[in-house]
Design an enzyme around this catalytic site. Sequence first.
Site, PDB file in Angstrom:
ATOM      1  N   GLU A   1       0.819  -1.223   0.000  1.00 51.86           N
ATOM      2  CA  GLU A   1       0.000   0.000   0.000  1.00 51.86           C
ATOM      3  C   GLU A   1       0.855   1.277   0.000  1.00 51.86           C
ATOM      4  O   GLU A   1       0.771   2.111   0.906  1.00 51.86           O
ATOM      5  CB  GLU A   1      -0.965   0.007   1.179  1.00 51.86           C
TER       6      GLU A   1
ATOM      7  N   GLU B   1      -6.663  -7.625  -0.877  1.00 51.09           N
ATOM      8  CA  GLU B   1      -7.171  -7.496   0.485  1.00 51.09           C
ATOM      9  C   GLU B   1      -8.627  -7.046   0.472  1.00 51.09           C
ATOM     10  O   GLU B   1      -9.014  -6.168  -0.305  1.00 51.09           O
ATOM     11  CB  GLU B   1      -6.368  -6.461   1.283  1.00 51.09           C
TER      12      GLU B   1
END
Length: 682
Positions: free
Chosen positions: A159, A315
């Site tokens: 991320e 995710e």
Amino acid sequence: MHGTGSAARAGLTRTPGLLHGADYNADQWPEHVWAVDAELMRQAGVTTATVGVFAWARLQPAPDVWDFGWLDRLLDLLHTRGIAVGLATATASPPAWLVRAHPGLLPVTADGVRLEFGSRQHYCPSSAVYRAAAVRLTRALAERYRDHPALAFWHIHNEYGDHVAECFCTESAADFRRWLAERHGDVETLNHAWGTAFWSQAYGRFEEIEPPRTAPGPGNPTQLLDWRRFCSDALLACHRAEKAVLDEICPRIPATTNFMSMSKALDYWEWARHEDFVSDDAYPDPADPRAHVTAAMNYDLMRSLGGGRPWLLMEQAPSAVSWRAVNLPKPPELRRLWSLQALARGADGVMSFQWRASAAGAEKFHSALLPHRGTASRGWRETVRFGAELRRLAELAGSRLRGQVAVVLDWDNWWALELDEHPSARMRWPELLRPWYAALYERGVTIDFVRPGAPLDGYRAVLAPNLYLLTEETAHWLTRYVHEGGQLVCGPFSGISDRDDHIHPGGHPGPLRPLLGVVVDEHWPIPDGASTTVRLGPDDLRATLWSEWLETEGARTLAHYASGDLAGRPAVTRNVHGAGTAWYVGCHLGAGIATVLDLALAPAALTPPLPHPLPPGVEATRRHGADGTGYLFLLNHGPDTVRLTLDATGTDLLTGAAVPGRLTLGPLDAAVVRTEPTEERT
């Protein structure tokens, strides 16, 4: 072709079928738990585990000390259970020993505050120390595990830009100056681009330039725009340094980094060029009754970033997250439905954060495939159930879907649109985009996002909800598309500035004036809480946030303001240009944009997924295999049972039941209907 290694020519990974699994933070647990977890993964139908995402301190506990033994044993164990591994480079959180030895790698805010160790992503993207340490760790991992049979893909970092998307330290300042010199060439060119004649901001040397730290008043807008570009590139340089190592040592293993849906901080068009496949982290809020629409939009973006190829949902939360003010759990049906939605929008895998719920740390209340209560929990039963369903959907892998309509998305435009000192601070890209997207979503029209200059062959219409920053090249691209027969719908506050955020001469919408056949005399923002009536034929629509004093220059007025200061003036126009048509919507209509789009897109003859309009709350998409086999996804996000008439017979892969051309779906239920090539609609 995306990606720089030979793996870019392969499929998502070498693991057959659809990927199913989660982050497995095994370093948080004693080793005797691992065998239990591996067996439970097998029972749950888990095919893939992402390993080592935040394990830097465990892998390298000191500058010249390495500990790979535990990771060797973990990968060996997972492989014996038939579980593939997405091995992370573990570079998202530098260990304490590195930070204390080199405190200058910690990031600094615009106010000059140096952020401390104790969370994650605590590094300056321009730090040479951080980059060298990250590359060293990546190389050590790649050399050790490149031939391990469990290795399915590399997960680079985690991320990027989530907590730290920019740093204002002296090292970042020097990197920014190097970036500016490369972009502009010399300081005179930079002074012109930044308009430094305003407020005596001219520079004599690049060395005089600093990042846009907190200043007494408004900053230079072009400096801020260049800063946004630089920050995206600085993080991308970190990613590319790790990717280069992986391409060198194990080019046959694909590599990805997990995007964060439609994130403003990073230009994902540029980032996607360096991915072997695109992956995304998505966390729709169960408290938001429209969350599924935004999720669909984000998933369409992921598919588009990869050029239409399958992507991976890296995710999602099996139930509640831990970071909202109030964290609602997902009912079992919603968890399943939202997982299937990713597949409906082109994903070839559905993974979660995380496998086993943490016992300590900031995310200990975040849901997991294996909750705190273990196998006695409702969450575990849902994990096993969905794993079995994914196995029944395995044949979907590799199939694709393509949008009929293109939506223009440009990060330069997004950054420039949301700079300060504009006529209204309410003109924000996501808020402008969502109602346009929702209108097509509710009609079952799949869209692809495109960047300026992309090929538009095959798209029946192009939508541009906003093009505040518009280059001459982009204007020519759209003009050519319309001239050759395309249908274009352009939203308000467009054609304002060039690539340096200088106002186009001659009035707005700048180089789009001849194409749209209009000129904007003055922007007319609408105050908060107020609205203006827009009359379109028999319909009265409501404009909020924005309107414009618009004059036609050849375009036909189709809607006008029926109240307020602009009463009687054009609000929506249509202009024939060559063989095509260009529409201009000079106001923000919210949900009312659907009425305009119904008219504007009628000539495009879009093909709906079903022979009748979709009931409220129903989502429909269609993937196609290489042999022409169709996979019709039908998802009922609504609270009511719906009865659907299909355009073909087939088999529901979720249940194995024959579908004779009619289907009933209960609330939060879904079907995936396989139809034969001969039965597909053209």
